[in-house]
Structures are given as structure tokens and as C-alpha cells.
Design a protein around this motif. Sequence first.
Motif, PDB file in Angstrom:
ATOM      1  N   GLU D 270       0.819  -1.223   0.000  1.00 48.49           N
ATOM      2  CA  GLU D 270       0.000   0.000   0.000  1.00 48.49           C
ATOM      3  C   GLU D 270       0.851   1.272   0.000  1.00 48.49           C
ATOM      4  N   LYS D 271       2.127   1.135   0.459  1.00 49.54           N
ATOM      5  CA  LYS D 271       3.025   2.310   0.450  1.00 49.54           C
ATOM      6  C   LYS D 271       3.855   2.392  -0.820  1.00 49.54           C
ATOM      7  N   GLU D 272       3.463   1.596  -1.831  1.00 54.72           N
ATOM      8  CA  GLU D 272       4.195   1.568  -3.108  1.00 54.72           C
ATOM      9  C   GLU D 272       5.624   1.063  -2.935  1.00 54.72           C
ATOM     10  N   GLN D 273       5.819   0.249  -1.909  1.00 52.50           N
ATOM     11  CA  GLN D 273       7.118  -0.390  -1.738  1.00 52.50           C
ATOM     12  C   GLN D 273       7.094  -1.769  -2.388  1.00 52.50           C
ATOM     13  N   VAL D 274       8.226  -2.170  -2.972  1.00 53.30           N
ATOM     14  CA  VAL D 274       8.328  -3.521  -3.520  1.00 53.30           C
ATOM     15  C   VAL D 274       8.512  -4.493  -2.353  1.00 53.30           C
ATOM     16  N   VAL D 275       7.617  -5.470  -2.256  1.00 51.04           N
ATOM     17  CA  VAL D 275       7.675  -6.465  -1.183  1.00 51.04           C
ATOM     18  C   VAL D 275       7.554  -7.856  -1.802  1.00 51.04           C
ATOM     19  N   THR D 276       7.782  -8.890  -0.987  1.00 43.79           N
ATOM     20  CA  THR D 276       7.481 -10.246  -1.467  1.00 43.79           C
ATOM     21  C   THR D 276       6.224 -10.725  -0.738  1.00 43.79           C
ATOM     22  N   LEU D 277       5.418 -11.497  -1.444  1.00 47.56           N
ATOM     23  CA  LEU D 277       4.143 -11.934  -0.859  1.00 47.56           C
ATOM     24  C   LEU D 277       4.352 -13.056   0.143  1.00 47.56           C
ATOM     25  N   THR D 278       5.402 -13.846  -0.045  1.00 47.60           N
ATOM     26  CA  THR D 278       5.820 -14.834   0.952  1.00 47.60           C
ATOM     27  C   THR D 278       7.273 -14.506   1.291  1.00 47.60           C
ATOM     28  N   ASN D 279       7.853 -15.216   2.250  1.00 48.84           N
ATOM     29  CA  ASN D 279       9.226 -14.886   2.645  1.00 48.84           C
ATOM     30  C   ASN D 279      10.048 -16.146   2.923  1.00 48.84           C
ATOM     31  N   ARG D 280      10.006 -17.073   1.966  1.00 49.65           N
ATOM     32  CA  ARG D 280      10.851 -18.266   2.113  1.00 49.65           C
ATOM     33  C   ARG D 280      12.325 -17.902   1.937  1.00 49.65           C
ATOM     34  N   SER D 281      12.561 -16.769   1.282  1.00 48.71           N
ATOM     35  CA  SER D 281      13.938 -16.286   1.099  1.00 48.71           C
ATOM     36  C   SER D 281      14.545 -15.825   2.417  1.00 48.71           C
ATOM     37  N   GLY D 282      13.712 -15.666   3.434  1.00 45.79           N
ATOM     38  CA  GLY D 282      14.239 -15.242   4.731  1.00 45.79           C
ATOM     39  C   GLY D 282      14.854 -13.858   4.702  1.00 45.79           C
ATOM     40  N   GLY D 283      14.333 -13.007   3.822  1.00 50.62           N
ATOM     41  CA  GLY D 283      14.776 -11.615   3.806  1.00 50.62           C
ATOM     42  C   GLY D 283      16.089 -11.366   3.094  1.00 50.62           C
ATOM     43  N   ILE D 284      16.642 -12.412   2.468  1.00 51.12           N
ATOM     44  CA  ILE D 284      17.946 -12.264   1.798  1.00 51.12           C
ATOM     45  C   ILE D 284      17.868 -12.913   0.420  1.00 51.12           C
ATOM     46  N   GLN D 285      18.265 -12.205  -0.606  1.00 51.01           N
ATOM     47  CA  GLN D 285      18.293 -12.775  -1.963  1.00 51.01           C
ATOM     48  C   GLN D 285      19.624 -12.423  -2.616  1.00 51.01           C
ATOM     49  N   GLY D 286      20.317 -13.444  -3.118  1.00 53.84           N
ATOM     50  CA  GLY D 286      21.625 -13.212  -3.721  1.00 53.84           C
ATOM     51  C   GLY D 286      22.616 -12.690  -2.693  1.00 53.84           C
ATOM     52  N   GLY D 287      22.389 -13.018  -1.408  1.00 55.72           N
ATOM     53  CA  GLY D 287      23.315 -12.607  -0.367  1.00 55.72           C
ATOM     54  C   GLY D 287      23.041 -11.239   0.213  1.00 55.72           C
ATOM     55  N   ILE D 288      22.014 -10.554  -0.335  1.00 57.77           N
ATOM     56  CA  ILE D 288      21.753  -9.157   0.036  1.00 57.77           C
ATOM     57  C   ILE D 288      20.324  -9.027   0.553  1.00 57.77           C
ATOM     58  N   SER D 289      20.145  -8.267   1.619  1.00 62.40           N
ATOM     59  CA  SER D 289      18.815  -8.101   2.206  1.00 62.40           C
ATOM     60  C   SER D 289      17.869  -7.448   1.202  1.00 62.40           C
ATOM     61  N   ASN D 290      16.602  -7.904   1.235  1.00 64.18           N
ATOM     62  CA  ASN D 290      15.610  -7.326   0.321  1.00 64.18           C
ATOM     63  C   ASN D 290      14.553  -6.500   1.058  1.00 64.18           C
ATOM     64  N   GLY D 291      14.794  -6.243   2.353  1.00 64.15           N
ATOM     65  CA  GLY D 291      13.867  -5.403   3.110  1.00 64.15           C
ATOM     66  C   GLY D 291      12.818  -6.188   3.882  1.00 64.15           C
ATOM     67  N   GLN D 292      12.654  -7.485   3.589  1.00 66.92           N
ATOM     68  CA  GLN D 292      11.725  -8.324   4.354  1.00 66.92           C
ATOM     69  C   GLN D 292      12.418  -8.803   5.634  1.00 66.92           C
ATOM     70  N   PRO D 293      11.641  -9.288   6.622  1.00 62.29           N
ATOM     71  CA  PRO D 293      12.282  -9.778   7.846  1.00 62.29           C
ATOM     72  C   PRO D 293      13.259 -10.921   7.567  1.00 62.29           C
ATOM     73  N   ILE D 294      14.379 -10.891   8.267  1.00 62.71           N
ATOM     74  CA  ILE D 294      15.370 -11.970   8.210  1.00 62.71           C
ATOM     75  C   ILE D 294      15.088 -12.907   9.378  1.00 62.71           C
ATOM     76  N   TYR D 295      15.114 -14.198   9.128  1.00 62.99           N
ATOM     77  CA  TYR D 295      14.963 -15.134  10.250  1.00 62.99           C
ATOM     78  C   TYR D 295      15.804 -16.370  10.005  1.00 62.99           C
ATOM     79  N   PHE D 296      16.266 -16.968  11.088  1.00 65.00           N
ATOM     80  CA  PHE D 296      17.122 -18.152  10.969  1.00 65.00           C
ATOM     81  C   PHE D 296      17.040 -18.979  12.244  1.00 65.00           C
ATOM     82  N   ARG D 297      17.505 -20.223  12.145  1.00 62.61           N
ATOM     83  CA  ARG D 297      17.506 -21.143  13.279  1.00 62.61           C
ATOM     84  C   ARG D 297      18.940 -21.537  13.617  1.00 62.61           C
ATOM     85  N   VAL D 298      19.197 -21.782  14.886  1.00 61.00           N
ATOM     86  CA  VAL D 298      20.519 -22.195  15.334  1.00 61.00           C
ATOM     87  C   VAL D 298      20.352 -23.407  16.250  1.00 61.00           C
ATOM     88  N   ALA D 299      20.990 -24.526  15.888  1.00 65.62           N
ATOM     89  CA  ALA D 299      20.874 -25.769  16.671  1.00 65.62           C
ATOM     90  C   ALA D 299      22.031 -25.906  17.647  1.00 65.62           C
TER      91      ALA D 299
END
Lengths: 360, 360, 360, 360
Positions: D270-299
Motif C-alpha cells: 500500500e506504500k508503493e514499496q516492492v515487497v514479497t508476498l511470501t518470505n521463504r527467502s528469509g529476507g535475503i536474496q543473492g546474499g543481500i537483504s531485500n527489506g523483508q524480515p530476516i529469520y534463521f535457526r541455530v541448533a
Amino acid sequence: MAGNTFGSLLRLTTFGESHGAAIGGILEGFPAGLEVDFSLIEKDMARRRPGQSSISTPRSEADQVEFLSGIFEGRSLGTPIAFLIRNKDTRSKDYDALKEVYRPSHADFSWEKKFGHRDHRGGGRSSARETAARVAGGALAKMLLAKYQVEILAWVSAVGPVEAMVDFNKVDEKQVEANVVRCPDAAAAKRMIDYIEQLKAEGDSTGGVITCLIKGIPAGLGEPVFDKLQADLAKAMLSINAVKGFDYGSGFAAAAMKGSEHNDAFATDEKEQVVTLTNRSGGIQGGISNGQPIYFRVAFKPVATIGSAQQTVNRDKENVTLEAKGRHDPCVVPRAVPIVEAMAALTLADHLLRNKTARL
Amino acid sequence: MAGNTFGSLLRLTTFGESHGAAIGGILEGFPAGLEVDFSLIEKDMARRRPGQSSISTPRSEADQVEFLSGIFEGRSLGTPIAFLIRNKDTRSKDYDALKEVYRPSHADFSWEKKFGHRDHRGGGRSSARETAARVAGGALAKMLLAKYQVEILAWVSAVGPVEAMVDFNKVDEKQVEANVVRCPDAAAAKRMIDYIEQLKAEGDSTGGVITCLIKGIPAGLGEPVFDKLQADLAKAMLSINAVKGFDYGSGFAAAAMKGSEHNDAFATDEKEQVVTLTNRSGGIQGGISNGQPIYFRVAFKPVATIGSAQQTVNRDKENVTLEAKGRHDPCVVPRAVPIVEAMAALTLADHLLRNKTARL
Amino acid sequence: MAGNTFGSLLRLTTFGESHGAAIGGILEGFPAGLEVDFSLIEKDMARRRPGQSSISTPRSEADQVEFLSGIFEGRSLGTPIAFLIRNKDTRSKDYDALKEVYRPSHADFSWEKKFGHRDHRGGGRSSARETAARVAGGALAKMLLAKYQVEILAWVSAVGPVEAMVDFNKVDEKQVEANVVRCPDAAAAKRMIDYIEQLKAEGDSTGGVITCLIKGIPAGLGEPVFDKLQADLAKAMLSINAVKGFDYGSGFAAAAMKGSEHNDAFATDEKEQVVTLTNRSGGIQGGISNGQPIYFRVAFKPVATIGSAQQTVNRDKENVTLEAKGRHDPCVVPRAVPIVEAMAALTLADHLLRNKTARL
Amino acid sequence: MAGNTFGSLLRLTTFGESHGAAIGGILEGFPAGLEVDFSLIEKDMARRRPGQSSISTPRSEADQVEFLSGIFEGRSLGTPIAFLIRNKDTRSKDYDALKEVYRPSHADFSWEKKFGHRDHRGGGRSSARETAARVAGGALAKMLLAKYQVEILAWVSAVGPVEAMVDFNKVDEKQVEANVVRCPDAAAAKRMIDYIEQLKAEGDSTGGVITCLIKGIPAGLGEPVFDKLQADLAKAMLSINAVKGFDYGSGFAAAAMKGSEHNDAFATDEKEQVVTLTNRSGGIQGGISNGQPIYFRVAFKPVATIGSAQQTVNRDKENVTLEAKGRHDPCVVPRAVPIVEAMAALTLADHLLRNKTARL
């Protein structure tokens, strides 16, 4: 890359402002298993210490080094060796008047331009007090070099217009430490001391030159292109406060020489070792040590803090007259001798480690 | 840390042996979006090129730079800019006789001690041919600096005993390029050329001095402690083949001066900018630029390859007489001018980028 | 720090865009004196090469590696080893329509946000074509490791829902290379190939898992704190295009285990060597190798380029429908096996060199 | 490269052994002018502190952070921020019996193989006590990130077989801190606590998983090739003691998915920002943040120190039975939550600074 770390494999990172809680450092990459000689560290700290003689600043710091890590049961662990030196004799009040004033030929103006916010007391991090951490780290580097029979010896070779005559083949530490100005030419030393005393009385200061000689260095240290041994030594020396110039071997004089008179002929000595008959190369060829002694000169400018009144401006760009109150050296070179040695030791010890992977 | 990379954020890594397939480099950290002026690169390559005049080596390399990556549609991508220069005019046969011989004041002996295995042809990687990659990388750094109105100008200020008189306020590139020796003092230039021609005829060589002046540098560049601007410049210069010394501002002369005559008083100029009334500081205080012009001197030794017979030893430690056959310069400083500029440009552009994170 | 360099002492810097003139790299810090086995480099390049089988992309690159420096008379010089691979089969026209479009789950959008200016052709530098340079550099690292009896073997352990059963004690390269999917479990391999063929027909793609096993590694590699061996391996793997996860030894499964069932008891073997009776530690304890085999898993996402139409936006933020035309793999893991090996080899060879200065 | 430093522009170097005089660190490259919130540092230190609850180790350290430099009048100076934490509650005697014994799944054996000489008390530098310095440094990094509206939140998502269900859109710090196990799913938290209490009673231990979510990160962070954002996060996490695995976004599950179900479609919000509709990329594409939330797991693996007797060997290769006496956690993950956050903060703050020079 904020520039607080020196070295590649043996890395010294220093911290601390002149009048903050403490200064100190972390020495990383120091190999495990070396017995630490704490008396050697104390000796070099004492040589750099303010208040050590009549020709140095009356500021008196015990400069006790407290080790926090990296040493266990007297031997190095291979982990970071952290240490600190508390700042004690800080008369920060002396600097209140300087909070807004740019002292001539000091770092006040350029640092404020860079950081916006600065600790003006005693010069903050721009103070040569930071070099105490280098001397502590350098003493450890010297211990590592000693395992390889490498010896480093620096001395004062000029103070103002007074120059020393020194025979590189005979000079030793005892001669250097025989007088407060750390000049092995006793006659010149006397003239240097007189000159410094005179300037001190006049509220003035002087520059000088330190010469450094390194013996026992094996052939093969130094890296081919950007990290030539002389390049890393030059950086090491120019990173010391008040240093204006560096040259090694034949140095600036080489510019006026002919190749036929400058070249060092190779020959073999009585032990069937390849040596050079002269040493204008200063022990380094193509950036790499050739086994001959390394030697270089380091030029220091006169101390910027002087007793007489000086014109300058303040933060509001108003003209002000500055009358210094801090306690300072009329000539910094005698106390800079262990600093030059420390930086040389850190540079060489680093290259000694780096060389361990040069070939299979 | 094999020492083939220069810089922290703007990083030039070079590769190549003198008589191998090619030399070249990768420039990393160059910001995206800058229009590349290829003619500027060609111009600087031509200034360094062998065979450019009667006083340089007859070896003739076109030194065509081929760009492989990092530039798209004429502008930088922010990705590594890789480039290569093929080695063409390599008369490797000239060096067959040298395979086993250590040439005096060359890198043959020390490199063999370090690596065990070496490419003896034309000095291999110890050859100053490597500096062609620096000039290419440096030309890109100059383009970046030009965006910030920073200008770098170097010239020959001494050849052997001949010294030039140059007014720093008036010297320009046109004066420097007006003669083959790159000395803006026309009268001195003539004497320098005569001196070099004479040595060439005698089969001898000479050293010299290059002075470099940098204008338009903003205040705040340089890092406080080990990566002082002068320390990184010193390293940059001492990493150039044949360089024996570096000083900046008042330089070695400062050692003989008093504080009262050396200090640079601060004042404000007509634009209400804080300036210094003199510039013995050489534009740098406390390791950080203060906005005044930066200047420094670089001393070069005489070229080691000379025409007359020399005594030396070979790998078998036998005494041999060396009579050089390679093609070399009687004086390297005119061709070294663009190299000094390139290394200065790489240093300053790196610090310009580094300074972007100094404060919030 | 533009991130194009991997390693500390053994450093690989890569360059190149997918459809630019060439890709390639410089390997620094490779010790002098090692005989280079060019056939080993060619073999690994062929294993990564596009167009190698019915289940890989039809794009066909010969991927001939041209070495430019650092090798003389068949042996390493200790100087940088530079190499390039020309880009030949680039149908850049295929990408004209994509110049303004952000492909889903590709790097187009994020790179444009970072750099402003980008080479859209074939993904530019974000293309996995860059990994060809890693395979060339990794092959050299393997040669160095072979001198120390270290062997690296990776294979495909899962493709989509198909998982392989592999006995770590018996698996060998012959089994891995026995089929195009590089899975040593022949039965699983057949199902994997069928699954990939089916997806290819559907214009779809799949992810997969690669397992890597390293034998013969000496105890003592890895650095204590931040550069733990597993930390550097994790970084190495996550730096490969399309990788989403890494675990080593017991991995994610360890989270559900009890200490009493997870701990590896120490014992001595028949050669009086200290060994562990189990190896849930994956050969690394406290960040440092313990002499047992190292093993880890690397998860790859499905290839983002698929045949079916997808919704996305362009630079003008307009909704567009994307129908891909480029030539791509339905499953990248078979070709990624040599890439995983190469990055593991670079990591371990680097730590092998780093360990040479751990103690006196 | 001894591996005690993390980061490129924002660099944390830590020092210290578990039972030495102190642990601590130096944070370099922190921009000048930031107001330091000391309460935030104390809060995170308290979250990591031993002895904080019934389910953590009874070892009790106040963990008071003493700052030595880099902060003046409450704001950062742009100079190194050095700090130390004295070691107080060290019952080194507890470890006397362990001096010669290799504890199963601990670092004793591999460190001794590396360094020859080690501080066995409390694990020396291999102890997780070192992470206290990371939490202090990470708290400073969080302050810098907060200036850019970046928020980091981690929580315990699994303990042994107990897994939590968490809605990423609703989770907040209050929920995480609502219970001693730091799991925002209250029902799962209760089961986790019961499970840990049970293991504690049995003298056993368990592993677990931490999930980390980063909101507000701008597009464009991360470097293209080796220093991809996920690569540096993976290294950061695997450098934490006891960590066995890392995945981000769709993670290991991606390996079993098809491209058609994995891809994240781009759209405009709605703010005319480019977003992704899902976020399986975890906020990173090609090694670079795309503005979506980043999330990860640590065992995390189960704690190696357990109450029951274990078989092992000593330095003399004799079989010995080990009965642990030190004070340890039955499950380390609740206390590791602030460590994961700290390492994430250091990674992101570093890339935030690095990105400042990506383009003109």
C-alpha cells in the motif's frame, strides 16, 4: 578499518585515551609455549616512562602493566594477551581551557573535523601516551625474536643540529643507555643534553633523529609486492607520533648516487655464506631480507607544545592566544627510542611468522 | 598474508611475472555508478610505459589494458574490476645466463632464499613491471577522487646531484609534462636530462627524488593510530621498487628545527574556514588531514642494472663476473612519477571511503 | 570490504559477471614449490560444467582455465596464481526482456537496491557462474591438502523427497561419479534422476542436500573463538548460491539429544593414538579438529528459474507476468558437488597454513 | 590470523580465559557521537549471566562490565571501546583433577594438540564464558542498529523433543522474557522447563534450537560473493560454543521443495514499496537483504558436562573414569538467546557500515 591494529599474523590492537580510565592492548597471534620475561617488559616501559630524567616531562606515570589473559604458568597460551595500564597522574583540569581551542600543530582540529566529538583532555587518543601499549606489545615481540637470535637496537643519532658519529659494528645497548639522551656517542650526547636543557629553559622544544639497527635477521623475511619489509617498517615508524620521515640503508643519500657506486657486490664469507661486501641495501633487497643487518633512520619533529604564547583559533573561529600549561618534553627522541624498537620488533616478528608459509 | 593486496576498503590486488603470460590486477571496493574515463587510464599507462623517450629503457611494451569485469555500459558495477596487460616484448633469452647468478642489489638472492623456486626471467615478480597494474588501478582511484575535487600531481625534484626549484602554488601538470624528465623547473630539467644522457653513455645509472602534491583533500581523512594518513602513504611509497626513503611536510629537516619555528599557527581565511598560516605539517596533523595541501618526497636509489662488469656469486657460491645484457633505464624517476601518483591516489581514495563510517 | 575474497592466508579473490568478458580469480598465499596437476583442475571444472548431462542446463561452456601467473616450469612460485575463464556461450539477448523485471527469488531486486547500477545479463555477478573460479582455486587447494594426506569427498544425499543411504566408511569417488546425479547410493540415484527428469518435463525445479566427508585431517586445525573450523566451513558453504543451511556432525538432530547419548568417549586405538569411539562431534571439538573425519551437510533450495509463468513487478513497480527463457538446471546439486568440495578445500588448506604459527 | 576478531568495519576482538584475571574485548570501528545506553548492556549481560534461574548453572558471576576507553561524556568517541569483566567466582580447584584428563566432547584434547600448552581451568579460553564479551559488544551494536530502526529478537524454539509454535508477526520481547526458558509459546515453555528440571535431576543435559528474527533491516545489506549476509550470519552462529547447525528462511526444508512452491512473488504494498508476498527467502536474496524480515535457526548440542560417570583417556593415554565436578547448565539455550542476538547484531551493524561505500 579504524586503524587501531598493527600487523598481519602477530596483531597488536591498542585502546585508550590519555586521561581515560586506562590504556592498553591485545596482542593476538603470539605463539603458544614461550616463556614470558616480565622484567624485559618492565625495562622497556621504564625507558619510555615520562619523568625518567631531567630532560623529560615531569608528568610521572608508574606505567605498571597488568596482564589479563594469554599467559598461564609463565608461558604464552597462544590466545590473546590482553594488558592494561591505568592512567593515574592525569591533571585533566590543566586542559579545561583547551576544550575549545585548537593547539598549533596538534591533532585537536583535524580530529574534531573527523569525529565531531572528542576527548580533549591530554590530547585524548592522539596523545603519545598510546605508545606505552606499543612498548608492552613490542617487548613480547622482542622475546619471540630472541628465540631466533634477532636483536634490535635503536639510539638517538641527532638532536636539533647536533649529530652523533656511531660505528654500527661496535655500538651496543650499554653505550646507548649510558646517558639520558640515549646517544652512544658520548661527546655528542653531552652536547645534545646541553642543547635540550637550554631549550627547556627557553620554553622551546627540538626535533631529532633515531637510528635503528637490526642484527641476526634471517634471509627471506618480507613479502614481494606491497608488504615489502621496508614498506611495513616505514608504516610502523610513520605511525609513531611526531615522526616526519623514514629512510633505510643508503636512504635519501642514494638519490644522488650512481649505480656503479651504490651496488652491493655479492661474495661468500669464511663460513661459505653468501654475503654482500657493502650494505647500502640496508639488509633488504626486493622487499626481502638478505641476511645482512637492517638499519634505518626516523626523523621526529619538535614537540608542538611550547612555553611561549602562540596565536590560534577556537571552535567558534575566534582568534585566541594560547599559553600552554600541560607538562611536556622539550625533546621527545630519548623516550622514543624504545617505541622505535617496539614497532620494529612487532614488524619483524610478524614477518617471521608470515614467512613460515612461504614454501612447502 | 602474501602481501599482494593494497588498501582496506578500496583494495588493489596485483598479479604477474615480468616475462609470464600477463600482469594485471583486481580493484575491489570501487563504488558503483562511476563513469569510467578510459582515456585517463591510457594516458597514465603511456607515462609509465618503457620506451617513451630517449632517456628510458628501449624495451617497448604497448601496455594495452584489457578490462575483464566490473564495468557495464561504461559505468562501474560495484563488483571487482579485473584487468590484464599481456607481456609481449619479452626477450627471455637475454636472461638465460642469469638463471644461476645473483645480480648485485637485485632481488635474485633474497627471493630465492624465501621461495626456493623463482622465475628468473626479467626479475619475475620482483620486476618493476608489476607497477603497470598499480598505474591502471591508480587511474581509477584518481577518477573517484576527482568526484571530490581532489587532485594529485607528482614531479621529479632531483636527479643525482641536480635539484629543482618548484613553487608549490604554481606548479601544474603542463609544466611537469613539458619535458621527458618530468621536472617543472625547465632549467633544472635540462641539466637532469644532460646528466642522464651522460650516465647512459657511460653505462651507469643514477637515483633521484620525486615530490608529490595533493590539493583539495577534505579535513578528516586518515585513521588515528596505526593507519595515520602519513603511515599509509609511507607504506605505499616504500612498496615501490627502488624507493629508499619518504618524508612529508617539513620532513627530515624538522629534526633540526625548534618548536617555536616549526608550529603552524591556526587562523581563519576570508571564507571563514579554519586554515594554517604555514604548512610544515604537510596537511596532516595527528595522522588526519587538516584540509591544507599534502606534500611528500620519495627518494629512489640508482637503477641496479648497469653496463659495466660487476663481481658477484652464483647459486653454487662461485665467484662470477656479471656483464648485464637486459634493457634498462639509466634513471627510473621520470617513469616513476605516475607510479607515485597512482599509489597516492589508491591511498587517499581508500581513506576517503574509510572516513564514511567515522561518525553517525 | 567488498566480500570478493575468501580465506586468511590462502586467499581466493574472484571476479567477473556471467555475460562479461571473463570470470576468474587470483589465489594468493599458495606456497612455492608445489607441482601443479593441471588434469585435476580440468577434471573438477568438467564436473561443474553446464551441459554435462541430460539433467543439467543445456548452456554449454568449455570453461577452459587460462593461467596467467604464479606457476613457472610446472611448479608454484609463491606469487599470486591468476587465472581466467572466457565467457563464450552467452545468449545475452535472452535477458533483454528481464532488464527491468525483478525475477522472483533471484538477486535482481536486492542488488539493484544495493548498487543502483547492475549487469542484468544472466544475473551478472550474482550468477552461479562465479563458482567456476572457486572450483579452479579449490582444485589447487586440494593439491596442497593431498601433500598432507587430506581427502575431500562430497556427494548428493537428497534430491527433493528422495534421500540416500550412504556408509561413510565405504563411500568413494568412483561410487559418486558412477551416475549423473552424483549419489553413491545407486538405487536412490535412479529415483533422484527420475524425479529430476519429471520436474524438467513439468518446467519445475527441486532442491537437494549435499554431504561432504573429509578424511586424514590432522588434529589442531581451526582457531579458538570466531574462526572455529565449523564457523569457517559454515561461511564457506552459505556463500554458495542457493544454499539455505549447514550442519556438521550430529547437526540439527543434536538439539533433541541428551548429553549422555551425544558425548563421544575418548579411547586409544591399536596405534596408541587418541581417538573417539563415536563421532557425533563431526571431527571438530571446541572449533579445532581432533583427527577424526569431518562431515557436514549443505541444503540447497530449488532453482528459482522455472518454466511456468510467475507474477512479479518491474522497476516501475508495475505488475508483470514473467515467462522465463534462460537455460537453467532443474536441480543444481549434482553440479554443486565440486563447488562444495572446492570451498571445503579452500577452508581447510587455509587453516592448515594458519596452524603453522600456533606454537613455537 | 588467530581468529579472535569478528567483523570487517565494526570489529570485536575478545580476550580472556575462564579462570584468568578477566575476560573482555575491544570494539573497533564504532562510529563517533552515539549516546551509550549502559542499562541496555546490563540487561543483556543479566540475560546471559550464570545463576539467573533454577534451570541454569549455580556458578554466579556478577559480570560487571568495566569500560576503559572509547566513551567520553556518555557518547562514543569513534576510538576503540575497551571493556573488561573480572573473573570472580572461579573455583579452579574443581578442575585440578582434570588437568591431565580429556573430557568427552570438550575442547581439552584438540586444544592441547594445537597449542601444546593450555589453561585447563574451567576450559580456559574454550569456555563459553568468552561469550560474555560478545554480549557486551553486541549490546553496543544493537544501539547502533536501533538508530536505523532495526530490531533483533531471538527465542528458544525447541528444547530436546519439545518444540514451540510461534507466530512471527506477533512475537515480542515481553513474551520471550515471560519465562526462564525464554520461549514465547507459554505452553511449550512449561514443558521445556519440566524437561530440563527432569534432566537436571538425572544429572543429564539436553540440546535445543534458537530462532532469531530481525525486523526493519533496509534492503541492500550484504556483499555479493563470499560475504553474503547469510554466510556471515552462519559464521557468526557457528562460532558460538555448542552450535551444530544453521539455516535461514526455508532452510533445510527447502531441499525437499519445488521451485514453483518455493519462489517468493514480488508485488507492491500500500506504500508503493516492492515487497514479497511470501518470505521463504528469509529476507535475503543473492546474499543481500531485500527489506523483508530476516529469520534463521541455530541448533545447539546438549551440554557435554554431565553428572554420570564417563570413560575417557588422560594425557598419558591411560583409560580413566571421569566424574564431573564443575558447575554447569543442564541446557544452555535459554542463556544463549542473548548471545545469538549479540552475534546477529554485530553481523548486521558491520554490514550496515560496509554498505555505506557501495555506491557513489
